[in-house]
Design an enzyme around this catalytic site. Structure first.
Site, short mmCIF file in Angstrom:
data_model
loop_
_atom_site.label_atom_id
_atom_site.label_comp_id
_atom_site.label_asym_id
_atom_site.label_seq_id
_atom_site.Cartn_x
_atom_site.Cartn_y
_atom_site.Cartn_z
CD GLU A 19 -2.48 3.54 -8.89
OE1 GLU A 19 -2.50 2.54 -8.14
OE2 GLU A 19 -3.13 3.61 -9.95
CD GLU A 73 0.98 -0.12 -14.96
OE1 GLU A 73 0.02 -0.87 -15.19
OE2 GLU A 73 1.19 0.38 -13.84
CG ASN A 120 -1.85 -3.22 -9.33
OD1 ASN A 120 -2.09 -3.52 -8.15
ND2 ASN A 120 -1.34 -2.05 -9.68
CD1 TRP A 121 -6.77 -7.92 -8.56
CD2 TRP A 121 -7.27 -8.81 -6.57
NE1 TRP A 121 -7.33 -9.16 -8.78
CE2 TRP A 121 -7.66 -9.72 -7.56
CE3 TRP A 121 -7.49 -9.14 -5.24
CZ2 TRP A 121 -8.24 -10.95 -7.28
CZ3 TRP A 121 -8.08 -10.36 -4.94
CH2 TRP A 121 -8.45 -11.26 -5.96
CE LYS A 122 -4.16 0.14 -10.30
NZ LYS A 122 -4.30 1.32 -11.12
N GLY A 130 -5.30 -3.32 -14.16
CA GLY A 130 -5.91 -2.84 -12.92
C GLY A 130 -7.37 -3.22 -12.83
N GLY A 131 -8.25 -2.27 -13.12
CA GLY A 131 -9.69 -2.44 -12.94
C GLY A 131 -10.25 -3.73 -13.54
CB SER A 146 -7.32 1.92 -19.92
OG SER A 146 -7.46 2.95 -18.95
N GLY A 194 -6.39 3.89 -15.28
CA GLY A 194 -7.69 4.13 -14.65
C GLY A 194 -8.52 5.20 -15.35
CG HIS A 240 1.54 1.05 -9.74
ND1 HIS A 240 0.78 2.21 -9.68
CD2 HIS A 240 0.96 0.26 -10.67
CE1 HIS A 240 -0.21 2.10 -10.55
NE2 HIS A 240 -0.13 0.93 -11.17
#
Ligand code: 13P
Length: 249
Positions: free
Chosen positions: A97, A167, A10-12, A234-235, A213, A173, A95
């Site tokens: 966010e 999640e 998930n590149w956000k 994510g990251g 994470s 994150g 998600h």
């Protein structure tokens, strides 16, 4: 029946179209895998570049959101048909966010899930609790409710082809991963909930990811758990190391 692992990035809100092409060119030879499906969910404007760069590889491209109406006066929104035409196969829905910053509710999540399925996009349906909810001991009740509403009016046949991503919000994150036992407890409870609604066959087939994470160092332990069928990353999906998560064994 053994479920195939699915590892999705998930590149956000990261990567321009130009950067997208470069990163996918780098990842392409590295993420070849015998045992994991590989998906990159990218910003909508990056989808054409991502699809072009991923052509001929095992990488499927997904979106990070969609709108539940087919077309019309919804300034700024993107429809399922637009995503499909651009070459997306998956779409992340609900998600945390989007729930926190953009007013998504369980009800809008359900509408988006139904639209994605109707159009032939595979939804990656997100759920998860806050730290406060975990401390209050209501994690499983909360996640069950999110799942039950997300799947309203979804048939058993449709449900088994979807993907769920558990999640925990406190792990996103933050570098603070849920322990593999914590993640397994909730993923197992989600599978149990699916079993109650749809029966054994769907519960056996549906894939449930853990997200929060995930990195090259913890993926193997998390994905070895019986009810965890891969990750939503994510990251760590923005770096070549993503390949180590895909090839975690
Ligand atoms: P991180 O892997 O950066 O914690 O993000 C997880 C996530 O939100 C994936 O959807």
């Amino acid at each position: 029946m053994a479920r195939k692992t699915i590892v999705a990035g998930n590149w956000k809100m990261n990567m321009t179209p130009t950067q997208t092409a470069e990163l996918i060119e780098t990842l392409k030879p590295l993420v070849v895998s015998d045992y994991s499906d590989v998906v990159l969910c990218v910003p909508a404007i990056d989808i054409p570049a991502a699809v072009a760069a991923a052509k001929g590889s095992n990488i499927e491209i997904g979106a990070e959101n969609l709108y539940f109406e087919d077309k019309g006066a919804y300034t700024g929104e993107i429809s399922a048909d637009m995503l499909l035409d651009a070459g997306a196969k998956y779409v992340i829905i609900g998600h945390s966010e989007r729930r926190e910053y953009f007013g998504e509710t369980d009800e809008t999540v359900n509408k988006k899930v139904l639209k994605a399925i109707e159009k032939g996009l595979t939804p990656i349906i997100c759920c998860g609790e806050t730290l406060t909810q975990r401390e209050q001991g209501i994690t499983i009740d909360w996640v069950r409710q999110q799942i039950k509403i997300a799947f309203q009016n979804v048939t058993a046949d449709q449900a088994k082809a979807t993907v769920i991503a558990y999640e925990p919000i406190w792990a996103i994150g933050t570098g603070k991963t849920a322990t593999s036992d914590q993640a397994e407890e909730v993923c197992g409870a989600i599978r149990q909930c699916i079993k109650e609604v749809y029966g054994d066959a769907v519960a056996e087939e549906i894939r449930i990811q853990y997200g929060g994470s995930v990195n090259a160092g913890n993926a193997a332990e998390l994905f070895a758990k019986p009810d965890i069928d891969g990750g939503l990353v994510g990251g760590a999906s923005l770096k070549p190391d993503f390949s180590k998560i895909v090839n975690y064994k």
